[in-house]
Design a protein around this motif. Structure first.
Motif, PDB file in Angstrom:
ATOM      1  N   ILE A 186       0.749  -1.282  -0.008  1.00 33.05           N
ATOM      2  CA  ILE A 186       0.102   0.032  -0.212  1.00 33.05           C
ATOM      3  C   ILE A 186       0.926   1.226   0.065  1.00 33.05           C
ATOM      4  CG2 ILE A 186      -1.779   1.329   1.455  1.00 33.05           C
ATOM      5  CD1 ILE A 186      -2.886  -1.009   2.764  1.00 33.05           C
ATOM      6  N   ILE A 187       0.645   2.102  -0.859  1.00 34.67           N
ATOM      7  CA  ILE A 187       1.216   3.546  -0.930  1.00 34.67           C
ATOM      8  C   ILE A 187       0.208   4.378  -0.659  1.00 34.67           C
ATOM      9  CG2 ILE A 187       2.621   4.881  -2.427  1.00 34.67           C
ATOM     10  CD1 ILE A 187       3.944   2.547  -3.785  1.00 34.67           C
ATOM     11  N   HIS A 188       0.438   5.474  -0.010  1.00 40.41           N
ATOM     12  CA  HIS A 188      -0.274   6.675   0.655  1.00 40.41           C
ATOM     13  C   HIS A 188       0.571   7.760  -0.044  1.00 40.41           C
ATOM     14  CE1 HIS A 188      -2.605   9.125   3.585  1.00 40.41           C
ATOM     15  NE2 HIS A 188      -2.862   9.489   2.320  1.00 40.41           N
ATOM     16  N   ASP A 189      -0.065   8.533  -0.752  1.00 42.47           N
ATOM     17  CA  ASP A 189       0.621   9.802  -1.561  1.00 42.47           C
ATOM     18  C   ASP A 189      -0.010  11.037  -0.969  1.00 42.47           C
ATOM     19  OD1 ASP A 189       1.794  11.486  -2.948  1.00 42.47           O
ATOM     20  OD2 ASP A 189       2.279  10.093  -4.631  1.00 42.47           O
ATOM     21  N   ASN A 190       0.681  11.836  -0.092  1.00 37.83           N
ATOM     22  CA  ASN A 190       0.168  12.921   0.419  1.00 37.83           C
ATOM     23  C   ASN A 190       0.269  14.251  -0.452  1.00 37.83           C
ATOM     24  OD1 ASN A 190      -0.542  11.923   3.102  1.00 37.83           O
ATOM     25  ND2 ASN A 190       1.938  11.806   3.642  1.00 37.83           N
ATOM     26  N   GLN A 191       1.076  14.043  -1.663  1.00 39.54           N
ATOM     27  CA  GLN A 191       0.860  15.137  -2.613  1.00 39.54           C
ATOM     28  C   GLN A 191      -0.442  14.869  -3.419  1.00 39.54           C
ATOM     29  OE1 GLN A 191       3.145  17.474  -1.305  1.00 39.54           O
ATOM     30  NE2 GLN A 191       4.059  17.715  -3.501  1.00 39.54           N
ATOM     31  N   THR A 192      -0.730  13.545  -3.967  1.00 40.52           N
ATOM     32  CA  THR A 192      -1.702  13.541  -4.854  1.00 40.52           C
ATOM     33  C   THR A 192      -3.092  12.980  -4.179  1.00 40.52           C
ATOM     34  OG1 THR A 192      -1.354  11.140  -5.078  1.00 40.52           O
ATOM     35  CG2 THR A 192      -0.266  12.845  -6.833  1.00 40.52           C
ATOM     36  N   HIS A 193      -2.730  12.876  -2.583  1.00 39.60           N
ATOM     37  CA  HIS A 193      -4.067  12.516  -1.823  1.00 39.60           C
ATOM     38  C   HIS A 193      -4.541  11.220  -2.128  1.00 39.60           C
ATOM     39  CE1 HIS A 193      -3.335  16.168   0.614  1.00 39.60           C
ATOM     40  NE2 HIS A 193      -3.503  16.885  -0.435  1.00 39.60           N
ATOM     41  N   THR A 194      -3.675  10.367  -2.630  1.00 40.46           N
ATOM     42  CA  THR A 194      -4.252   9.086  -3.345  1.00 40.46           C
ATOM     43  C   THR A 194      -3.547   7.820  -2.621  1.00 40.46           C
ATOM     44  OG1 THR A 194      -4.337  10.173  -5.177  1.00 40.46           O
ATOM     45  CG2 THR A 194      -4.383   7.639  -5.315  1.00 40.46           C
ATOM     46  N   VAL A 195      -4.495   6.721  -2.382  1.00 36.00           N
ATOM     47  CA  VAL A 195      -4.051   5.393  -1.763  1.00 36.00           C
ATOM     48  C   VAL A 195      -3.911   4.654  -2.955  1.00 36.00           C
ATOM     49  CG1 VAL A 195      -4.323   3.798  -0.058  1.00 36.00           C
ATOM     50  CG2 VAL A 195      -4.957   6.222   0.423  1.00 36.00           C
ATOM     51  N   TYR A 196      -2.839   3.711  -3.054  1.00 37.86           N
ATOM     52  CA  TYR A 196      -2.613   2.698  -4.080  1.00 37.86           C
ATOM     53  C   TYR A 196      -2.617   1.339  -3.349  1.00 37.86           C
ATOM     54  CZ  TYR A 196      -1.258   6.877  -6.794  1.00 37.86           C
ATOM     55  OH  TYR A 196      -1.250   7.862  -7.367  1.00 37.86           O
ATOM     56  N   PHE A 197      -3.180   0.276  -3.911  1.00 35.79           N
ATOM     57  CA  PHE A 197      -3.220  -0.911  -3.331  1.00 35.79           C
ATOM     58  C   PHE A 197      -2.847  -1.924  -4.571  1.00 35.79           C
ATOM     59  CE2 PHE A 197      -6.538   1.720  -1.510  1.00 35.79           C
ATOM     60  CZ  PHE A 197      -6.399   1.215   0.047  1.00 35.79           C
ATOM     61  N   ASP A 198      -1.877  -2.766  -3.948  1.00 35.26           N
ATOM     62  CA  ASP A 198      -1.283  -3.798  -5.037  1.00 35.26           C
ATOM     63  C   ASP A 198      -1.636  -5.014  -4.517  1.00 35.26           C
ATOM     64  OD1 ASP A 198       0.047  -4.866  -6.937  1.00 35.26           O
ATOM     65  OD2 ASP A 198       1.994  -4.528  -6.289  1.00 35.26           O
ATOM     66  N   PHE A 215      -6.012  -1.453  -7.494  1.00 42.43           N
ATOM     67  CA  PHE A 215      -6.893  -0.274  -7.428  1.00 42.43           C
ATOM     68  C   PHE A 215      -6.149   0.958  -6.772  1.00 42.43           C
ATOM     69  CE2 PHE A 215      -8.519  -1.828  -3.455  1.00 42.43           C
ATOM     70  CZ  PHE A 215      -9.183  -0.894  -2.946  1.00 42.43           C
ATOM     71  N   GLU A 216      -6.829   1.834  -6.949  1.00 48.08           N
ATOM     72  CA  GLU A 216      -6.274   3.104  -6.096  1.00 48.08           C
ATOM     73  C   GLU A 216      -7.795   4.041  -5.749  1.00 48.08           C
ATOM     74  OE1 GLU A 216      -5.606   6.673  -9.045  1.00 48.08           O
ATOM     75  OE2 GLU A 216      -4.472   5.078  -9.580  1.00 48.08           O
ATOM     76  N   ALA A 217      -7.572   4.741  -4.748  1.00 49.89           N
ATOM     77  CA  ALA A 217      -8.802   5.568  -4.080  1.00 49.89           C
ATOM     78  C   ALA A 217      -8.195   6.895  -3.457  1.00 49.89           C
ATOM     79  CB  ALA A 217      -9.589   4.576  -2.978  1.00 49.89           C
ATOM     80  N   PRO A 218      -9.062   7.804  -3.483  1.00 54.18           N
ATOM     81  CA  PRO A 218      -8.545   9.022  -2.900  1.00 54.18           C
ATOM     82  C   PRO A 218      -8.662   8.902  -1.346  1.00 54.18           C
ATOM     83  CG  PRO A 218     -10.722   9.222  -3.831  1.00 54.18           C
ATOM     84  CD  PRO A 218     -10.352   8.050  -4.036  1.00 54.18           C
ATOM     85  N   ASP A 219      -7.699   9.648  -0.552  1.00 53.06           N
ATOM     86  CA  ASP A 219      -7.785   9.558   0.746  1.00 53.06           C
ATOM     87  C   ASP A 219      -8.906  10.348   1.232  1.00 53.06           C
ATOM     88  OD1 ASP A 219      -6.823  12.285   0.917  1.00 53.06           O
ATOM     89  OD2 ASP A 219      -4.731  11.626   1.423  1.00 53.06           O
ATOM     90  N   PRO A 220      -9.384  10.472   2.481  1.00 51.61           N
ATOM     91  CA  PRO A 220     -10.346  11.105   3.090  1.00 51.61           C
ATOM     92  C   PRO A 220     -10.319  12.744   2.958  1.00 51.61           C
ATOM     93  CG  PRO A 220      -9.815   9.389   4.685  1.00 51.61           C
ATOM     94  CD  PRO A 220      -8.658   9.876   3.569  1.00 51.61           C
ATOM     95  N   THR A 221      -9.303  13.214   2.798  1.00 52.27           N
ATOM     96  CA  THR A 221      -9.017  14.508   2.588  1.00 52.27           C
ATOM     97  C   THR A 221      -9.609  15.144   1.014  1.00 52.27           C
ATOM     98  OG1 THR A 221      -6.651  14.352   1.560  1.00 52.27           O
ATOM     99  CG2 THR A 221      -6.979  14.631   4.000  1.00 52.27           C
ATOM    100  N   VAL A 222      -9.573  14.089   0.290  1.00 48.52           N
ATOM    101  CA  VAL A 222     -10.181  14.451  -0.998  1.00 48.52           C
ATOM    102  C   VAL A 222     -11.609  14.712  -1.130  1.00 48.52           C
ATOM    103  CG1 VAL A 222      -9.941  13.954  -3.448  1.00 48.52           C
ATOM    104  CG2 VAL A 222      -8.111  13.549  -2.034  1.00 48.52           C
TER     105      VAL A 222
END
Length: 859
Positions: A186-198, A215-222
């Motif tokens: 799992i990668i949480h990118d704070n710049q793009t506010h995206t969470v990537y799941f592999d 798949f990927e999903a926006p984090d709650p800040t988005v």
């Protein structure tokens, strides 16, 4: 020195001292500050508080032990033990490590290795929480992993990590959450506010239920982000099986686009697109839908369906604009290629009503509101969306203009002066008739596969008493204005006198169409004035009330109030010679007993000298117990009774007001507290006091003692043959919601028709009479549906907490089919929402109806 530091720490003071020179190796100190970091921003310092600081000058390290707390800019690191290596600029924290981010996010672990600005490093036994405060709720998401890596404070990578928005169980925190995503990476990118799941797996209560390779999903800040939305699955006989995959495009902070292609195995590609934009003073949106059908024969042929159409589609739009604090404008528009499209393809719109009948209302408006004034201008277009609706009978109404203004009366007379005005203009192509009794005749009876489908109710005999006109073909325009005054006086003994007066004027311009369809039969039913016609109604009146109030202490305050009202005015003119479009709803009960004019709209105006008599008794106790009883009647003293002669729609007849002395009306209400209310309204026949109309029921909210909310009402209306209701109507409605626990709930509603068997019997008798006159086909068979006919029902339940909403509902709703017979549409609706990830709805029709509106076959 130790004692001084202890005193400062125990007093809650954080000593932040910047050392100008390192201390000797091995020397300890308390609450000391570290030198300014080389990599930090100018002026930024790493400040530390701990029970003990150990400086090792030989190895160039500083160790904080015991309640260590380090601050660098907006970030805070807490641990049992922290070691800072000056040579490498690395920070090593061990034991109950807790890192608080600038945005309030919290990361915990057993061991952390970080750079001196806390942005980059490794975390063992990672546990992270991100909190986002939204307008109506607080959203918390949680990450965990055996090991995580932070990169420049912008990305966090988790190996064998998990993600959830659920709170851990307080009693058993080791148990799996209600749902979580587990992934190889799992990668949480704070710049793009995206969470990537592999290579991820969705688990419910620890049980794997779905696998996604990526798949990927926006984090709650988005709030808005370009990407795919939750898919929607479709399965019906007419459409086949299919899936919708919406794609959201974030074009700008104030506008976006959603494209939704739906692939259907039997009909092809349904394309949908929605554009939304918010401007400085409002917003608007536009939604387009269209399909070139590959199997049109799945739908019934015209006029029962769109079986001959290849292309079908719709246009929908909504707009709201605030011109200034007092004025606003907007629109709600729905346009379709055919009246079955939205329902056949399950496209939902808030402007479409679906209970008992289906109709889409398009409107545009301008509204202004002052301190004591109101202005509204609108236009309406009504689109019938079921087979039995004949669009040629639907009016186009434009404009409808209302103005209402209240001011203080002149100093000489005081009181309040009110001015009301209305202009309404409408046009329809075909006159709408209503046979008496209802459903006695239809205009068309198309046949499909040997089954006859009677459409468009009309009259068998076109004459007064057996036929009513609910809408005239052609153009009808009316302009009305009313000026009224009233003032209340209370004398020394408590009597309240309210004199009032009003002047009402109406101008009609009627241009009835007598050509086409059955429009030429209008003169056989009514003689309607053509061209310009006027009406004037002056009135004066007095309202008298004398409340007797007694305070009995613990037994409450009792009030007995006799009420008398008299209104003097000339007789109403042109009854039955003018159109009636907006005054067809006439209900005489306690709410209208003391109305100056009991008609519901402007097309009719009450005339003659009338007195309204009654009284009410109420009790209010200190404990909050309340009861109220009202009873009264209305008496025509002189002039023509406006309700004795029905107009072209027979409004006024069988209303309880058509005799000189009206029926009696009453109300009884009891509220033991603010949560429970029992209420009964009734109308009693004036001659023998039998019940002509009854509505009784209760609403109750038992919280906090019992998590139950319910309401139940029983209604009875006697036969109104002059209005087409040949038998009485009776029914029961009930709704209830019970919260089993704070998270689990069940809900249900019932609609029981107690006179459905009479409708079935009348339909059978009509069919039998038709068969005996022309014995073709099968002999009609009577099937008694029983006294208690479940006309509509819904039952369901669900679960809801901070991270999950799941609900399952069964809906059994009445629908009017092309045959004119009420049937029940049975639907199962499943809704699942995993907060921060998305939601999914599954709607499936169950059972088989005899007919489905516009569809050749249905499941």
């Amino acid at each position: 020195m130790r004692k001084v530091a202890d005193i400062l720490r125990k007093a809650g003071l954080l000593a932040m001292l910047a050392l100008s020179a390192p201390l000797a190796g091995g020397l300890s100190a308390h609450a000391q500050g570290l030198p300014e970091l080389r990599t930090g921003k100018p002026g930024d310092k790493l400040l530390v508080e701990a029970d003990e600081l150990i400086y090792d000058n030989d190895h160039s390290t500083v160790t904080a032990r015991g309640n260590a707390e380090l601050h660098y800019g907006p970030r805070t690191l807490q641990a049992d033990r922290v070691r800072y290596d000056r040579n490498t600029g690395r920070v090593f924290a061990e034991g109950n490590v807790r890192l608080t981010e600038a945005d309030g996010g919290v990361v915990t672990g057993e061991r952390m290795e970080l750079t001196d600005d806390f942005k980059t490093g490794f975390v063992d036994a990672f546990r992270g929480q991100q909190t986002v405060q939204r307008k109506f709720e607080t959203v918390r998401t949680r990450f965990s992993a055996p090991r995580a890596e932070r990169l420049n404070g912008e990305q966090t990578s988790f190996d064998s990590g998990s993600y959830t928005a659920c709170e851990p169980c307080k009693d058993h925190p080791e148990t799996p959450p209600l749902w979580q995503i587990k992934a190889k990476k799992i990668i949480h990118d704070n710049q793009t506010h995206t969470v990537y799941f592999d290579e991820s797996t969705l688990e419910l209560a620890g049980i794997p239920v779905a696998y996604l390779p990526y798949f990927e999903a926006p984090d709650p800040t988005v709030k808005r982000k370009t990407g795919f939305l939750t898919p929607r699955f479709v399965s019906t006989t007419a459409l086949g099986t299919g899936v919708s995959l919406p794609y959201f495009v974030d074009l700008a902070p104030n506008y976006d686009l959603t494209l939704t292609p739906t692939v259907l195995s039997r009909q092809g590609l349904l394309a949908q697109g929605e554009f939304r934009q918010r401007v400085d003073n409002g917003f608007y949106n536009l939604r387009l839908s269209g399909i070139s059908q590959t199997t049109p024969s799945a739908f019934l042929p015209s006029p029962l369906g769109a079986g001959e159409r290849d292309f079908r589609g719709s246009v929908e739009s909504e707009g709201r604009f605030y011109i200034n604090p007092r004025w606003r404008t907007g629109w709600d528009l729905v346009g379709v290629t055919d009246k079955w499209f939205l329902d056949n393809y399950r496209i939902r719109n808030q402007n479409i009503t679906t209970d008992y009948f289906r109709e889409a209302t398009s409107t545009a408006y301008l509204i202004g509101q002052g301190d004591r004034s109101w202005f509204e201008a609108r236009g309406y277009y009504f689109k019938g969306l079921s087979s039995f609706d004949w669009q040629k009978q639907q009016p186009i109404v434009a404009p409808v203009i209302d103005y209402d203004k209240r001011i203080n009366g002149p100093a000489e007379i005081g009181g309040e002066v009110r001015f009301q005005a209305n202009i309404t203009s409408l046009n329809r192509e075909t006159t709408q008739y209503q046979g008496l009794p209802r459903t006695s005749s239809y205009l068309f009876s198309p046949s499909v596969n040997g089954v006859s489908f009677p459409l468009y109710q009309t009259c068998t005999v076109f004459q007064r008493g057996t036929c009513a006109i609910q809408g005239l073909a052609g153009n009808n325009t009316r302009a009305s204005a009313e000026l009224s005054w009233r003032r209340s006086f209370i004398d020394d003994i408590g009597q309240k006198f309210t004199p009032f007066a009003y002047l009402r004027t109406d101008a009609f311009f009627t241009s009835t169409s007598f050509s086409g369809y059955q429009n030429d039969l209008v003169p056989q039913v009514a003689h309607v004035d053509q061209g310009l016609a006027g009406r004037v109604m002056p009135a004066i009146g007095l309202d008298y009330r004398y409340p007797f109030v007694a305070n009995f202490g613990a037994l409450g305050v009792h009030t007995l109030e006799p009420i008398g009202q008299i209104i003097a005015r000339p007789s109403e003119t042109r009854i039955g010679r003018l159109p009636n479009e907006d005054a067809q709803s006439l209900v005489f009960d306690d709410t209208s007993l003391f109305e100056w004019d009991k008609f519901s709209g402007y097309d009719r105006v009450e005339g003659g000298v009338r007195t309204n008599l009654g009284g009410q008794y109420s009790v209010v106790t200190p404990s909050g117990w309340y009861a109220n009883v009202l009873f009264g009647e209305s008496v025509q003293l002189a002039g023509v009774n406006s309700f004795r002669r029905g107009d072209i729609a027979d409004v006024g007849l069988d209303s309880g007001l058509e005799t000189r002395r009206s029926d009696f009306v009453g109300r009884f209400q009891v509220s033991p507290n603010q949560n429970i209310t029992f209420i009964t309204r009734a109308r009693f026949n004036q001659s023998d006091f039998h019940v002509a109309r009854l509505e009784t029921g209760a609403t109750a909210r038992f919280a906090p003692f019992l998590p139950l909310t319910l309401s139940a009402f029983y209604s009875y209306y006697e036969a109104q043959p002059l209005l087409g209701y040949s038998h009485y109507r009776e029914g029961i409605t009930a709704t209830a919601t019970y919260n089993i626990t704070p998270n689990w709930f069940v809900t249900g509603s019932l609609l029981v028709d107690l006179t459905h068997f009479l409708d079935v019997r009348n339909t059978y008798q009509d069919a039998l009479t038709s068969y005996l006159a022309n014995p073709i086909g099968t002999v009609p068979v009577y099937q008694n549906p029983g006294r208690f006919y479940l006309s509509g029902a819904s039952f369901g339940g669900g679960y809801q907490d901070e991270c999950t909403t799941v609900s399952l509902n069964y809906i059994n709703s009445p629908i009017a089919t092309a045959t004119g017979v009420r049937e029940r549409n049975q639907t199962v609706l499943l809704r699942v929402e995993l907060k921060t990830l998305g939601e999914a709805d599954l709607r499936q029709n169950v059972g088989t109806a005899t007919t489905a509106d516009g569809i050749a076959s249905v499941r």
